[in-house]
Every structure is written in structure tokens, then in C-alpha cells.
Scaffold this motif. Structure first.
Motif, PDB file in Angstrom:
ATOM      1  N   TYR A 186       0.818  -1.151  -0.014  1.00 21.33           N
ATOM      2  CA  TYR A 186       0.039   0.219  -0.035  1.00 21.33           C
ATOM      3  C   TYR A 186       0.708   1.449  -0.199  1.00 21.33           C
ATOM      4  CZ  TYR A 186      -4.445  -2.586   0.245  1.00 21.33           C
ATOM      5  OH  TYR A 186      -5.528  -3.321  -0.008  1.00 21.33           O
ATOM      6  N   GLN A 187       2.177   1.346   0.459  1.00 13.69           N
ATOM      7  CA  GLN A 187       3.080   2.592   0.491  1.00 13.69           C
ATOM      8  C   GLN A 187       3.232   2.595  -0.877  1.00 13.69           C
ATOM      9  OE1 GLN A 187       6.103   1.938   3.363  1.00 13.69           O
ATOM     10  NE2 GLN A 187       4.683   1.502   4.889  1.00 13.69           N
ATOM     11  N   VAL A 188       3.853   1.531  -1.560  1.00 14.59           N
ATOM     12  CA  VAL A 188       4.208   1.780  -2.968  1.00 14.59           C
ATOM     13  C   VAL A 188       2.890   2.232  -3.851  1.00 14.59           C
ATOM     14  CG1 VAL A 188       4.794   0.208  -4.998  1.00 14.59           C
ATOM     15  CG2 VAL A 188       6.081   0.032  -2.887  1.00 14.59           C
ATOM     16  N   LEU A 189       1.716   1.653  -3.573  1.00 10.36           N
ATOM     17  CA  LEU A 189       0.546   2.076  -4.220  1.00 10.36           C
ATOM     18  C   LEU A 189       0.316   3.382  -4.341  1.00 10.36           C
ATOM     19  CD1 LEU A 189      -2.086   1.384  -5.787  1.00 10.36           C
ATOM     20  CD2 LEU A 189      -3.196   0.983  -3.596  1.00 10.36           C
ATOM     21  N   GLU A 190       0.457   3.869  -3.060  1.00 13.44           N
ATOM     22  CA  GLU A 190      -0.038   5.389  -2.558  1.00 13.44           C
ATOM     23  C   GLU A 190       1.094   6.301  -3.221  1.00 13.44           C
ATOM     24  OE1 GLU A 190      -0.607   8.635   1.091  1.00 13.44           O
ATOM     25  OE2 GLU A 190      -0.169   6.140   1.548  1.00 13.44           O
ATOM     26  N   ARG A 191       2.319   6.055  -3.329  1.00 15.07           N
ATOM     27  CA  ARG A 191       3.176   6.687  -3.902  1.00 15.07           C
ATOM     28  C   ARG A 191       3.387   6.756  -5.298  1.00 15.07           C
ATOM     29  NH1 ARG A 191       9.202   4.843  -1.080  1.00 15.07           N
ATOM     30  NH2 ARG A 191       9.572   6.240  -2.926  1.00 15.07           N
ATOM     31  N   GLY A 192       2.865   5.541  -5.966  1.00 16.83           N
ATOM     32  CA  GLY A 192       2.982   5.374  -7.402  1.00 16.83           C
ATOM     33  C   GLY A 192       1.750   6.133  -7.937  1.00 16.83           C
ATOM     34  N   CYS A 193       0.408   6.020  -7.260  1.00 16.83           N
ATOM     35  CA  CYS A 193      -0.413   6.964  -7.693  1.00 16.83           C
ATOM     36  C   CYS A 193      -0.305   8.416  -7.396  1.00 16.83           C
ATOM     37  CB  CYS A 193      -1.735   6.516  -6.781  1.00 16.83           C
ATOM     38  SG  CYS A 193      -2.156   4.859  -7.185  1.00 16.83           S
ATOM     39  N   ALA A 194       0.353   8.856  -6.393  1.00 13.85           N
ATOM     40  CA  ALA A 194       0.553  10.313  -6.101  1.00 13.85           C
ATOM     41  C   ALA A 194       1.507  10.870  -7.296  1.00 13.85           C
ATOM     42  CB  ALA A 194       1.133  10.541  -4.952  1.00 13.85           C
ATOM     43  N   VAL A 252       1.089  10.156 -10.400  1.00 15.87           N
ATOM     44  CA  VAL A 252       0.608  10.569 -11.518  1.00 15.87           C
ATOM     45  C   VAL A 252      -1.062  11.171 -11.206  1.00 15.87           C
ATOM     46  CG1 VAL A 252       1.702   8.655 -13.052  1.00 15.87           C
ATOM     47  CG2 VAL A 252      -0.138   8.065 -11.585  1.00 15.87           C
ATOM     48  N   GLY A 253      -0.983  11.418 -10.029  1.00 15.92           N
ATOM     49  CA  GLY A 253      -2.260  12.436  -9.852  1.00 15.92           C
ATOM     50  C   GLY A 253      -3.244  11.487  -9.647  1.00 15.92           C
ATOM     51  N   LEU A 254      -3.380  10.438  -9.183  1.00 13.88           N
ATOM     52  CA  LEU A 254      -4.478   9.523  -8.927  1.00 13.88           C
ATOM     53  C   LEU A 254      -4.796   9.367  -7.164  1.00 13.88           C
ATOM     54  CD1 LEU A 254      -3.919   6.648 -11.431  1.00 13.88           C
ATOM     55  CD2 LEU A 254      -5.576   8.388 -11.533  1.00 13.88           C
ATOM     56  N   ASP A 255      -6.091   9.244  -6.868  1.00 18.42           N
ATOM     57  CA  ASP A 255      -6.429   9.152  -5.812  1.00 18.42           C
ATOM     58  C   ASP A 255      -6.467   7.654  -5.210  1.00 18.42           C
ATOM     59  OD1 ASP A 255      -7.612   9.117  -3.213  1.00 18.42           O
ATOM     60  OD2 ASP A 255      -9.039  10.472  -3.571  1.00 18.42           O
ATOM     61  N   SER A 256      -5.697   7.084  -4.448  1.00 20.11           N
ATOM     62  CA  SER A 256      -5.682   5.557  -3.959  1.00 20.11           C
ATOM     63  C   SER A 256      -6.497   5.630  -2.755  1.00 20.11           C
ATOM     64  CB  SER A 256      -4.098   5.494  -3.698  1.00 20.11           C
ATOM     65  OG  SER A 256      -3.544   5.821  -2.839  1.00 20.11           O
ATOM     66  N   GLU A 278     -11.147   6.421  -9.533  1.00 19.07           N
ATOM     67  CA  GLU A 278     -10.632   6.613 -10.484  1.00 19.07           C
ATOM     68  C   GLU A 278     -11.002   5.675 -11.792  1.00 19.07           C
ATOM     69  OE1 GLU A 278      -8.909   9.335 -10.632  1.00 19.07           O
ATOM     70  OE2 GLU A 278      -7.964   9.676  -8.743  1.00 19.07           O
ATOM     71  N   GLN A 279     -11.617   4.804 -11.549  1.00 23.31           N
ATOM     72  CA  GLN A 279     -11.875   3.933 -12.576  1.00 23.31           C
ATOM     73  C   GLN A 279     -10.299   3.347 -13.316  1.00 23.31           C
ATOM     74  OE1 GLN A 279     -15.574   2.427 -13.888  1.00 23.31           O
ATOM     75  NE2 GLN A 279     -15.037   2.596 -11.694  1.00 23.31           N
ATOM     76  N   VAL A 280      -9.450   2.911 -12.570  1.00 24.34           N
ATOM     77  CA  VAL A 280      -8.164   2.691 -12.908  1.00 24.34           C
ATOM     78  C   VAL A 280      -7.601   1.473 -12.207  1.00 24.34           C
ATOM     79  CG1 VAL A 280      -5.769   3.581 -12.788  1.00 24.34           C
ATOM     80  CG2 VAL A 280      -7.362   5.064 -13.747  1.00 24.34           C
ATOM     81  N   VAL A 281      -7.217   0.524 -12.672  1.00 22.87           N
ATOM     82  CA  VAL A 281      -6.417  -0.566 -12.324  1.00 22.87           C
ATOM     83  C   VAL A 281      -5.024  -0.462 -12.280  1.00 22.87           C
ATOM     84  CG1 VAL A 281      -5.939  -3.136 -12.451  1.00 22.87           C
ATOM     85  CG2 VAL A 281      -8.225  -2.284 -12.843  1.00 22.87           C
ATOM     86  N   VAL A 282      -4.347  -0.633 -11.184  1.00 14.92           N
ATOM     87  CA  VAL A 282      -2.801  -0.446 -10.905  1.00 14.92           C
ATOM     88  C   VAL A 282      -2.304  -1.706 -10.726  1.00 14.92           C
ATOM     89  CG1 VAL A 282      -1.116   0.715  -9.417  1.00 14.92           C
ATOM     90  CG2 VAL A 282      -3.495   1.982  -9.651  1.00 14.92           C
ATOM     91  N   LYS A 283      -1.342  -1.859 -11.347  1.00 14.04           N
ATOM     92  CA  LYS A 283      -0.514  -3.236 -11.304  1.00 14.04           C
ATOM     93  C   LYS A 283       0.806  -2.972 -10.793  1.00 14.04           C
ATOM     94  CE  LYS A 283       0.432  -7.079 -14.123  1.00 14.04           C
ATOM     95  NZ  LYS A 283       0.668  -7.864 -15.303  1.00 14.04           N
ATOM     96  N   VAL A 323      -1.233   8.190 -18.831  1.00 14.50           N
ATOM     97  CA  VAL A 323       0.091   8.669 -18.028  1.00 14.50           C
ATOM     98  C   VAL A 323       1.295   8.091 -18.564  1.00 14.50           C
ATOM     99  CG1 VAL A 323      -1.480   9.327 -15.969  1.00 14.50           C
ATOM    100  CG2 VAL A 323      -0.360   7.209 -16.086  1.00 14.50           C
ATOM    101  N   ASP A 324       2.179   9.026 -18.080  1.00 10.77           N
ATOM    102  CA  ASP A 324       3.689   8.474 -18.322  1.00 10.77           C
ATOM    103  C   ASP A 324       4.006   7.367 -17.241  1.00 10.77           C
ATOM    104  OD1 ASP A 324       4.250  10.361 -20.347  1.00 10.77           O
ATOM    105  OD2 ASP A 324       5.268  11.753 -18.936  1.00 10.77           O
TER     106      ASP A 324
END
Length: 301
Positions: free
Chosen positions: A17-25, A27-31, A50-55, A89-90
Motif C-alpha cells: 500500500y505504501q508503493v501504491l500510494e506513492r505510485g498513484c501520487a 501520476v495524480g491518482l487518488d488511492s 478513478e476507474q483505474v487498475v494499478v498493477k 499517464v507516463d
């Protein structure tokens, strides 16, 4: 002190969840409403708002490999190929050595994609003029050897038995004459590596195993999943009819199917360390292999 529960990818849940939060931040996504969808290897997380899936790639994954996957999927999207789209996003974003990628969320019904729906996208992939990217060569035997060297959950006798199976099948493979033209293959086409679309079609997803190789490996993977996971012969036959070629009628089928099944057993045996509850299923599959039970039903891991 109680240890954190292991999460997909070999890291604990807190780290995920730490990796998820930082990765989303980045690219401007709310996790904040994140929900784990799928695991056992990588972490696949839904951001519903966000209607986004994060891998989040598993520990030890090469960043260059993930970057190649992103470049390939962008190329597929530009070509109009039926793939799950990347979120614009990049990417990948790298957090503490983990490559994080972002994908459009496609809401799914309860039923899995049918095998027949995989046929046209797979045929299109197998006959695709590939981009100028350095894809690895598909090698099931090498993957089996790699897994065997990392298994800690099975007895030495069992690992030796599996190793001898690999030796036997590697010898048989030398005499197999492939019938189809070599090209790009998905590497692990199955019901869970495809998604329904809103118009009733299906798109391929999970491109981690994209490689150059023989299409027969993809086709036999679909057949194994139909036979082992309870979909049945008619379900597979609908796939073969739609694709236009039945791998079970090819002389090399039995050897290639046996290698594919051995890879599925050894890969999951290697992952037991991160998913202890899967051990009983792995042991059941090994026992079925010892008995040469080609119809034993497996449970999905």
C-alpha cells in the motif's frame, strides 16, 4: 509481534500500500479507496473512484521488461488491437524498485470470458507484424528449470521426480515438428487473462509473458485450462473452431501439453512461499501427474 500478511509479489501488505500510494501520487491518482483484485504474483489493485487498475510488479521484476510491455501495449492500442488500454499517464512509475503501471478499468460480469472469445484476438496476435521491440524467446523448459531450483515447499524426492519429468519431456520436444509459423505469442492465454468489453467482445490483458515463439504453446494453454479447470471439451472445441485449427489433432500435442502442465505445477510450487494456502493444490497436481491422470480437475490458484 504479529507479522504483516504477505501480499502478492513477495512483499508485505503494508509495503504494497505504501508503493501504491506513492505510485498513484506520482501520476495524480487518488488511492484512498484501493481494493486488491488479484494476486499470487503481482498486485492488481482497483481504484474505483478513478476507474483505474494499478498493477505493481512483483519483487525482482526487471524495470526494462515492464517498460517494454508498456511500449508494446501502446503500439497495440495505436494499431487498434483488442487489448485492455493503458491509462493515459507516463509509465511505468518506479517506486522502491517496483514498476507500477496503470490501466483502464473494465467492469466485469461474474462469468469469465469464454475460450471462443479468445480465438480471434489470439489469431490476430499470432499473425501480427510485430513492432521493433526486443522480445524474449518463449522457453517453457527453461522456465520449469528456474522454478525447480527455487522450490522450497516440496520434498526432495518430489522435486527430483519433477526434474526427471522435465528431462523426459525436453528429450521428446527435440522430435516435435511444429506446424504453425513462429511469431508473437501471449505466453499465458486463458480465461482470466482476457476481459469482457461493454459491446460483448473481449480483449486480451496481462502482457507480462509476451514473447516470440510457436503459436502452438498458446493454443495448448487454452486447451489445458479448458480441460483442467472444468470448462469441458465443448468449450474448448468452440475455441478451436473459431481459431481455425485444433492443436489436439496435431502430433506434437501430447508432449507440448505435458510441458505446459509441468510448467503450471512448478511455477505454482515455487510461489507457495508467498501463498501457503496453495500447497494442497500443488500437491494434488503432483499426485495426479504421478498417476498420469490427464483428466484430474484442478482448482485455480
Amino acid at each position: 509481534m504479529t507479522e504483516a500478511a504477505p501480499a502478492p509479489g513477495g512483499y508485505d501488505e503494508s509495503e504494497m500500500y505504501q508503493v501504491l500510494e506513492r505510485g498513484c501520487a506520482a501520476v495524480g491518482l487518488d488511492s484512498r479507496d484501493a481494493r486488491l483484485l488479484r494476486g499470487h504474483t503481482n498486485a492488481v489493485v482497483l481504484l474505483k473512484r478513478e476507474q483505474v487498475v494499478v498493477k505493481i510488479a512483483r519483487r525482482g521484476s526487471r524495470i526494462d521488461d515492464v517498460a517494454r510491455t508498456v511500449a508494446f501495449v501502446r503500439w497495440l492500442m495505436d494499431a487498434g488491437f483488442p487489448t485492455v488500454p493503458l491509462h493515459p499517464v507516463d509509465q511505468p512509475v518506479v517506486v522502491d524498485g517496483h514498476a507500477v503501471t496503470f490501466w483502464l478499468y473494465l467492469p466485469q460480469p461474474e462469468r469469465p470470458v469464454e475460450a471462443a472469445q479468445l480465438a480471434k484476438p489470439l489469431y490476430a496476435l499470432h499473425t501480427l507484424h510485430s513492432p521493433r521491440l526486443a522480445f524474449p524467446g518463449h522457453d517453457n523448459i527453461r522456465a520449469i528449470r528456474r522454478s525447480l531450483s527455487a522450490i522450497t515447499s516440496l520434498t526432495a524426492d518430489t522435486v527430483q521426480f519433477l526434474s526427471k519429468e522435465a528431462d523426459r519431456l525436453e528429450g521428446e520436444l527435440e522430435d516435435v515438428e511444429f506446424a504453425l509459423a513462429e511469431g508473437l505469442i501471449q505466453g499465458d492465454p486463458q480465461h482470466r487473462n482476457a476481459l469482457h468489453t461493454a459491446d460483448g467482445g473481449a480483449v486480451l490483458c496481462d502482457w507480462d509473458t509476451i514473447a516470440r515463439g510457436q503459436p502452438e504453446w498458446d493454443l495448448v494453454t487454452v486447451e489445458v485450462h479448458c480441460r483442467r479447470f472444468g470448462f469441458g471439451r465443448a468449450h474448448y472445441q468452440a475455441f478451436a473452431d473459431t481459431y481455425g485449427w485444433d492443436v489436439t489433432c496435431w502430433p506434437g500435442y501430447r508432449t507440448v501439453a505435458a510441458i505446459r502442465e509441468l510448467r503450471m505445477i512448478t511455477t505454482n510450487a515455487r510461489k507457495v512461499h508467498h501463498a501457503p494456502a496453495s500447497l494442497a493444490e500443488v500437491q494434488k497436481r503432483v499426485e495426479g501427474l504421478r498417476k498420469r491422470d490427464g483428466l484430474l480437475q484442478w482448482s485455480i490458484l
